[in-house]
Design a protein around this motif. Structure first.
Motif, short mmCIF file in Angstrom:
data_model
loop_
_atom_site.label_atom_id
_atom_site.label_comp_id
_atom_site.label_asym_id
_atom_site.label_seq_id
_atom_site.Cartn_x
_atom_site.Cartn_y
_atom_site.Cartn_z
N LEU A 1 29.24 -8.85 44.64
CA LEU A 1 28.61 -8.05 45.68
C LEU A 1 27.20 -8.55 46.01
N VAL A 2 26.40 -8.75 44.98
CA VAL A 2 25.00 -9.11 45.22
C VAL A 2 24.85 -10.54 45.71
N ASP A 3 25.84 -11.40 45.44
CA ASP A 3 25.77 -12.78 45.91
C ASP A 3 26.33 -12.95 47.32
N ARG A 4 26.89 -11.89 47.85
CA ARG A 4 27.53 -11.98 49.17
C ARG A 4 26.48 -12.07 50.26
N ARG A 5 26.58 -13.06 51.14
CA ARG A 5 25.68 -13.15 52.29
C ARG A 5 26.09 -12.10 53.31
N LEU A 6 25.11 -11.35 53.81
CA LEU A 6 25.41 -10.21 54.66
C LEU A 6 25.43 -10.59 56.14
N THR A 7 26.35 -11.48 56.46
CA THR A 7 26.62 -11.83 57.85
C THR A 7 27.65 -10.84 58.39
N TYR A 8 27.92 -10.96 59.71
CA TYR A 8 29.05 -10.22 60.24
C TYR A 8 30.32 -10.70 59.54
N GLY A 9 31.25 -9.77 59.36
CA GLY A 9 32.56 -10.18 58.88
C GLY A 9 33.38 -10.71 60.04
N ALA A 10 34.60 -11.15 59.75
CA ALA A 10 35.50 -11.59 60.82
C ALA A 10 35.73 -10.44 61.78
N ILE A 11 35.61 -10.69 63.07
CA ILE A 11 35.67 -9.63 64.06
C ILE A 11 36.98 -8.85 63.97
#
Length: 383
Positions: free
Chosen positions: A51-61
């Motif tokens: 969770l904490v290593d996840r980059r907080l970009t948009y997910g797949a639309i």
């Protein structure tokens, strides 16, 4: 667009954070991420690192072409028969999925038939869009199940959509496969879609598979979420599922304007849950089955309360025999006993109350004890 005030949601917003005993809660006893990991046998530190290593970009639309989201939709397919990941659209809860379907399909002048009582969203959104909304009453004497002959009398060549809620909120009624098939046959006769809010599906009092509308009808649309059945309302994640590609195309087009994508962290938690859905279903069915026994015992001890025992879901409708509007009843109960129930008037059934029974058993007992004291007080006042 003008739309009716959402009675249930405004009531809960006003009172649920103030209640000591929240009997209005409809989710099965909510889980923390730690509890979820422990329940499904995943190391919480390993999952927390993901969770904490996840980059907080948009997910797949469309929630389909990125590993975590694809795995989520693949897991959702196992809740149905003969469903593929590309027949699913993820949304912000079932409320987002219902909103998406109704706005994508319903146009001014369309005819929509919706059951009542049910979740108000399913009636008020098409009405606000400008559709003619015909209500199909679910009657206590009929087990709160749709009357097929009455539905046949309501449909016409203008009927675009029939809206169901199965299991039903607030009554807990559960339609059988034969009952659903009857609805499908009526819908086919006028080439109508059927939207079924199935947010409580799988929370049954008896073992066995609960059929979905999309198992039976190629123009059926199922909506659901993680909130009720999987105890994860906080991730605000749901979906719609359909085999109809015209529906899918319309929903994806409209979704670009109101969702973009769902949260990546939400999808990670949801994927973990659904990959272990059997464990969660065993836990949560156990909770609702045990608690319904507790509620049933309490109801039988109350001289001023009657009901029709629910078959599924997490809610029941209680009737009382005092000459008191349900909003006043519930307001006094809250102010005098710090106990929250939902007035039946929000479902257009007066002198009734919606109660939830899927949270911690001790909390349910304590809340019912307070409700019992209030009923005794009303009895004294009536003398």
């Amino acid at each position: 667009m003008k739309i009716k005030d959402f009675g249930v949601e405004q009531w809960m917003n006003e009172y649920e954070t103030k209640a000591k005993y929240n009997l209005g809660e409809t989710c099965v006893s909510s889980l923390s991420i730690r509890e979820l990991c422990e329940l499904v046998g995943v190391d919480v530190n390993d999952f927390a690192k993901q969770l904490v290593d996840r980059r907080l970009t948009y997910g797949a639309i469309e929630g389909a072409f990125e590993l975590g989201a694809f795995e989520l939709k693949k897991a959702i397919t196992r809740l149905y028969q003969n469903l593929t990941p590309d027949e699913i659209v993820t949304e912000h809860g079932a409320i987002g999925a219902n909103n998406l379907v109704l706005n994508a399909l319903v146009e001014p002048g369309d005819e929509v038939i919706a059951v009542t009582p049910t979740y108000q969203q399913l009636q008020s959104i098409p009405e606000a869009i400008g559709a003619t909304v015909k209500l199909l009453p679910l009657k206590r004497e009929n087990g709160y199940l749709p009357d097929a002959e009455q539905l046949r009398g309501l449909v016409s060549d203008k009927t675009k959509l029939i809206v169901l809620n199965n299991p039903d909120n607030p009554t807990g009624a559960l339609m059988s496969q034969a009952g659903l098939q009857t609805i499908v046959d009526i819908a086919k006769s006028v080439d109508a879609y059927v939207l079924c809010d199935e947010v409580y599906r799988h929370l049954t009092q008896e073992d066995g598979y609960s059929p979905s509308i999309i198992d039976l009808y190629d123009k059926g649309i199922s909506t659901s979420s993680f909130s009720k059945v999987f105890s994860l309302a906080g991730i605000r994640l749901g979906w719609l599922a359909t085999h109809d590609q015209a529906v899918m195309k319309a929903c994806l087009s409209y979704r670009d304007y109101e969702t973009i994508s769902c949260g990546q962290l939400d999808e990670m938690v949801g994927t973990l849950a659904l990959k272990n859905q059997a464990v969660l279903l065993e836990r949560n069915r156990g909770i609702v089955r045990e608690n319904l026994k507790v509620l049933e015992e309490w109801v039988h001890q109350q001289p001023h309360i009657t009901w029709l025992k629910p078959k599924a879901g997490t809610t029941a409708l209680l009737y009382y025999d005092f000459d008191l509007p349900s909003t006043i009843f519930c307001d006094r109960l809250m102010k005098e006993y710090e106990t929250l129930l939902v007035p039946g008037s929000f479902f257009d059934i007066e002198n009734s109350l919606r109660i939830g029974y899927a949270f911690e058993t001790a909390h349910l007992r304590d809340g019912m004890n307070q409700l019992g004291k209030f009923l005794a007080k009303l009895e004294q006042e009536a003398r």
